[in-house]
Scaffold this motif. Structure first.
Motif, PDB file in Angstrom:
ATOM      1  N   PRO A 138       0.833  -1.204   0.000  1.00 47.65           N
ATOM      2  CA  PRO A 138       0.000   0.000   0.000  1.00 47.65           C
ATOM      3  C   PRO A 138       0.868   1.255   0.000  1.00 47.65           C
ATOM      4  O   PRO A 138       1.651   1.467   0.916  1.00 47.65           O
ATOM      5  CB  PRO A 138      -0.806  -0.115   1.301  1.00 47.65           C
ATOM      6  N   TRP A 146      -5.589   1.185  -3.970  1.00 45.23           N
ATOM      7  CA  TRP A 146      -4.893   0.423  -2.934  1.00 45.23           C
ATOM      8  C   TRP A 146      -4.913  -1.052  -3.307  1.00 45.23           C
ATOM      9  O   TRP A 146      -5.758  -1.473  -4.080  1.00 45.23           O
ATOM     10  CB  TRP A 146      -5.574   0.617  -1.577  1.00 45.23           C
ATOM     11  N   PRO A 147      -4.012  -1.857  -2.708  1.00 40.38           N
ATOM     12  CA  PRO A 147      -4.111  -3.308  -2.933  1.00 40.38           C
ATOM     13  C   PRO A 147      -5.427  -3.826  -2.354  1.00 40.38           C
ATOM     14  O   PRO A 147      -5.961  -3.261  -1.402  1.00 40.38           O
ATOM     15  CB  PRO A 147      -2.926  -3.887  -2.154  1.00 40.38           C
ATOM     16  N   ASN A 148      -5.942  -4.903  -2.933  1.00 37.16           N
ATOM     17  CA  ASN A 148      -7.163  -5.517  -2.411  1.00 37.16           C
ATOM     18  C   ASN A 148      -6.775  -6.550  -1.359  1.00 37.16           C
ATOM     19  O   ASN A 148      -6.349  -7.657  -1.679  1.00 37.16           O
ATOM     20  CB  ASN A 148      -7.931  -6.176  -3.554  1.00 37.16           C
ATOM     21  N   PHE A 149      -6.937  -6.184  -0.081  1.00 41.47           N
ATOM     22  CA  PHE A 149      -6.484  -7.067   0.997  1.00 41.47           C
ATOM     23  C   PHE A 149      -7.430  -8.247   1.213  1.00 41.47           C
ATOM     24  O   PHE A 149      -7.191  -9.067   2.076  1.00 41.47           O
ATOM     25  CB  PHE A 149      -6.317  -6.270   2.289  1.00 41.47           C
ATOM     26  N   LYS A 150      -8.519  -8.307   0.442  1.00 40.44           N
ATOM     27  CA  LYS A 150      -9.392  -9.480   0.549  1.00 40.44           C
ATOM     28  C   LYS A 150      -8.884 -10.601  -0.348  1.00 40.44           C
ATOM     29  O   LYS A 150      -9.417 -11.700  -0.331  1.00 40.44           O
ATOM     30  CB  LYS A 150     -10.825  -9.092   0.182  1.00 40.44           C
ATOM     31  N   PRO A 154      -1.896 -10.443  -1.472  1.00 38.08           N
ATOM     32  CA  PRO A 154      -1.246  -9.570  -0.481  1.00 38.08           C
ATOM     33  C   PRO A 154      -0.966 -10.286   0.844  1.00 38.08           C
ATOM     34  O   PRO A 154       0.012  -9.977   1.518  1.00 38.08           O
ATOM     35  CB  PRO A 154      -2.238  -8.425  -0.287  1.00 38.08           C
ATOM     36  N   TRP A 155      -1.809 -11.282   1.202  1.00 40.37           N
ATOM     37  CA  TRP A 155      -1.521 -12.058   2.418  1.00 40.37           C
ATOM     38  C   TRP A 155      -0.185 -12.755   2.245  1.00 40.37           C
ATOM     39  O   TRP A 155       0.638 -12.790   3.171  1.00 40.37           O
ATOM     40  CB  TRP A 155      -2.556 -13.150   2.680  1.00 40.37           C
ATOM     41  N   ALA A 158       2.726 -10.414   2.609  1.00 37.18           N
ATOM     42  CA  ALA A 158       2.955 -10.079   4.017  1.00 37.18           C
ATOM     43  C   ALA A 158       3.543 -11.265   4.764  1.00 37.18           C
ATOM     44  O   ALA A 158       4.494 -11.117   5.547  1.00 37.18           O
ATOM     45  CB  ALA A 158       1.631  -9.649   4.668  1.00 37.18           C
TER      46      ALA A 158
ATOM     47  N   ASN B  87      -9.196  -0.297   2.146  1.00 37.77           N
ATOM     48  CA  ASN B  87     -10.273  -1.001   1.459  1.00 37.77           C
ATOM     49  C   ASN B  87     -11.680  -0.641   1.954  1.00 37.77           C
ATOM     50  O   ASN B  87     -12.650  -0.977   1.295  1.00 37.77           O
ATOM     51  CB  ASN B  87     -10.086  -2.513   1.578  1.00 37.77           C
ATOM     52  N   ALA B 105     -11.206 -11.865   6.254  1.00 31.12           N
ATOM     53  CA  ALA B 105     -10.172 -11.758   5.226  1.00 31.12           C
ATOM     54  C   ALA B 105      -9.012 -10.876   5.673  1.00 31.12           C
ATOM     55  O   ALA B 105      -7.934 -10.920   5.091  1.00 31.12           O
ATOM     56  CB  ALA B 105     -10.771 -11.203   3.935  1.00 31.12           C
ATOM     57  N   ILE B 109      -3.227 -10.726   7.556  1.00 30.25           N
ATOM     58  CA  ILE B 109      -2.256  -9.625   7.566  1.00 30.25           C
ATOM     59  C   ILE B 109      -2.157  -9.004   8.954  1.00 30.25           C
ATOM     60  O   ILE B 109      -1.076  -8.614   9.404  1.00 30.25           O
ATOM     61  CB  ILE B 109      -2.605  -8.588   6.478  1.00 30.25           C
TER      62      ILE B 109
END
Lengths: 449, 205
Positions: A138, A146-150, A154-155, A158, B87, B105, B109
């Motif tokens: 991000p 932004w990145p889609n953290f869903k 991205p998981w 990280a 988001n 979800a 992170i």
């Protein structure tokens, strides 16, 4: 049966210092130099092929649609998995106060670090446009996106970067007292200065040790859930899709068990030649070979059970595509040979570890371990490639075969891994000196009691 | 807790003896007897952890774990906060009908950020509390100190309030192989004289 000791004899502190740091000062052996040169060539080959891929594009690889993941992700998952045993040995066994871990934890941690380096290469070169890798992070972009953290990707970013950082800190913190040992034993001012800088001025102070022990225990306690989370996150890349063969809630434990299984096999693969090459049979004893083999067998059985569950659920669900993937594509499909290799190497071969003669014989256990490594790589292959080759729609079916660039990059990472590992075992005390001294003292006290 | 620079200055300002012992048991015995007689044993330098010396020199438990807890908490909040801000708050984007703030979800992170921050706190918190890196500590000027990482055990004994000769003789009597001293200085590390060391006092055999 008398148990083989974790340390042979009752060596004094000075003897242990000499035995465990001698290899740092001795001129390099011919075998080491030859291996270093060879692995260095493979590493150069890796960089050349990465440059070739960047200049021409991923079309050089065998990837197609629908098999878009293929070698890059197979190798990524395989390498990450290998790293897991290193963290497991150093963190989990530390918390469980297993004294036999002491002799092998350092190089198992180094194995983790270098395996994660190899793993990290693949998602980046697989991007197609690697210069946009920073889009995973991000940052305030001009388009305000932004990145889609869903999404699981991205998981992944990280998890893998955290895993690398924490492994590095844990490894380095454990190394500080031993760097001080090498600093103090160093012949010549320059080597003393170089090791001195990395030792940060450690002087074995009791006041420091009080904090040191807490910091080390904390990192072990944090690394333990981390190691379970990393491969769970990696498995989520697969499990959250709807592809038959991937869409399964079993994936996180299945992947973690497979990771630790392959990692323990890699520990054996590295441990047997090292103890021979450096004459450390009294520090890395048959007890270590035995225990690592037992862990390989245990985690192997968990993996076998996961296979069983997967096939059972595919049958029990009554889903035609799911049933087809497991009972036709895997068993008789175009790459079924890889599936059967995995079954032989992961299910049948580890059963040899039920016999203590196999667990305790260096060459026998080395052979089993290498076959397990082959088997786990094959497992990643059939899981990724065969599942993708046979999607829902028959019109989308397409065969996959890797190109020489795919094989070259994979071989290159094997070389790069070995190159880093050889440098590590030559220039850093790869058996923790002060911990082995503490162990020797404890064993001597137990002997007197 | 003192700032490292202040602590360095305080450490250097104290006149001390470095007494070298051949074994952990000798060092532990000597340290106990010194404390009994009212001498301050400030620190011990050993090639491997010696529990008895640690209890004597630094009996209070480290509070590093508390910092690590706070670090982890900050990490978890940072991770979840970034996900929410990106988001759900700044640019909510409907992807497959999922809610903008999809907590399940966001857990991976959040967890990774917690582990990352806690680990960094543990590592750098240790360095801060130990006052490391400090490459040119006066201890390294003590003759034979390089064996503190090999097979010798050093005690750091306070000289204040004691007669130097008597204390030296006592240390030798307690089994010290050598006794070296640093003079008292008010100035911290930049003063080159601060690390001056008196010659060894070898015991007569």
């Amino acid at each position: 049966m008398i148990e083989t000791p974790v340390l042979v004899g009752a060596p004094s502190d000075a003897e242990l210092t000499l035995a465990l740091t001698r290899s740092v000062w001795q001129p390099p052996r011919k075998a080491w130099l030859a291996l270093l040169g060879l692995s260095g060539l493979f590493a150069l080959g890796l960089f050349a092929l990465i440059a070739y891929t960047f200049s021409e594009g991923v079309g050089l690889w065998g990837n197609n649609i629908p098999v878009a993941w293929a070698f890059a992700i197979i190798n990524f998952v395989w390498w990450i998995g290998i790293g897991h045993a290193g963290t497991f040995i150093s963190a989990v066994l530390l918390l469980l106060e297993q004294s036999w871990r002491t002799s092998i934890n350092r190089f198992a941690e180094a194995m983790t670090l270098f395996a994660v380096v190899q793993a990290g290469i693949f998602p980046l070169i697989h991007l197609g446009r690697p210069w946009f890798a920073y889009w995973l992070v991000p940052y305030p972009a001009t388009m305000e996106l932004w990145p889609n953290f869903k999404s699981a990707l991205p998981w992944d970013a990280a998890a893998v970067s955290t895993y690398f950082t924490v492994s590095l800190l844990f490894w380095y913190l454990g190394l500080i007292p031993d760097l001080a040992v090498v600093r103090d034993a160093a012949p010549g001012i320059w080597r003393r200065r170089i090791y001195g800088v990395f030792a940060l001025g450690w002087r074995g102070s009791a006041r420091h040790l009080r904090h040191y022990r807490i910091a080390y225990g904390m990192l072990a306690g944090l690394a333990t859930p981390l190691v379970l989370s990393v491969h769970s996150v990696v498995s989520s890349d697969f499990a959250i899709t709807i592809l038959p063969g991937w869409h399964s809630t079993l994936f996180p434990p299945y992947f973690v068990a497979g990771a630790i299984f392959s990692g323990f096999a890699m520990v054996t693969t590295l441990m047997v030649p090292i103890r021979r090459l450096f004459g450390l049979e009294h520090v890395i004893t048959t007890r270590h070979l035995d225990n690592v083999a037992k862990f390989t067998l245990l985690t192997g059985l968990i993996v076998d059970f996961s296979y069983l569950c997967e096939f059972y659920i595919a049958w029990y669900s009554g889903e035609a595509p799911e049933y087809y993937t497991f009972f036709h594509a895997f068993i008789t499909g175009p790459n079924a040979g890889i599936f059967w290799t995995a079954m032989v190497c992961n299910v049948l071969v580890p059963q040899l570890y039920w016999f203590s003669a196999v667990r305790r014989h260096p060459i026998a256990t080395l052979c089993v371990a290498i076959l397990v490594n082959v088997g786990m790589w094959s497992e990643r292959f059939f899981l990724i490639v065969i599942s993708l080759e046979r999607e829902y729609s028959v019109s989308a079916w397409r065969a996959y075969s890797p190109t020489w660039v795919d094989w070259g990059i994979f071989a290159g990472t094997l070389g790069f891994f070995l190159f880093l590992f050889l440098l590590f075992i030559k220039y850093v005390p790869f058996v923790p000196v002060s911990e082995v001294k503490e162990l020797a003292r404890e064993l001597a006290e137990e002997g007197h009691a | 807790m003192l700032e490292p620079a202040k602590r360095h200055a305080r450490e250097l300002a104290r006149p001390v003896f470095y007494a070298e012992f051949a074994s952990d048991t000798a060092a532990v015995d000597a340290a106990r007897r010194l404390v009994e007689r009212g001498h301050g044993v400030l620190d011990a330098f050993t090639p491997r952890p010696v529990a008895a010396l640690e209890e004597l020199v630094a009996p209070e438990r480290s509070t590093l774990n508390r910092s690590v807890f706070v670090g982890g908490l900050i990490g978890a909040c940072t991770g979840l906060g970034i996900e929410w801000a990106c988001n759900a708050w700044d640019y909510p984007l409907n992807v497959g009908g999922r809610p903008p703030f999809a907590l399940p979800a966001y857990i991976p992170i959040t967890f990774e950020a917690m582990v990352l921050f806690a680990s960094l706190t543990a590592f750098f918190g240790f360095l801060h509390r130990a006052g490391l890196p400090w490459l040119a500590h006066p201890a390294f000027e003590v003759p034979g100190f390089e064996r503190a990482s090999n097979d010798r055990f050093f005690l750091l004994v306070e000289r204040a309030g004691a007669n130097d000769e008597e204390l030296q003789a006592l240390l030798v009597e307690l089994g010290a192989l050598s006794v070296s001293g640093t003079p008292a200085r008010e100035t911290p590390r930049r003063d080159p004289d601060a690390v001056a060391v008196t010659p060894n006092t070898e015991p007569a055999e």
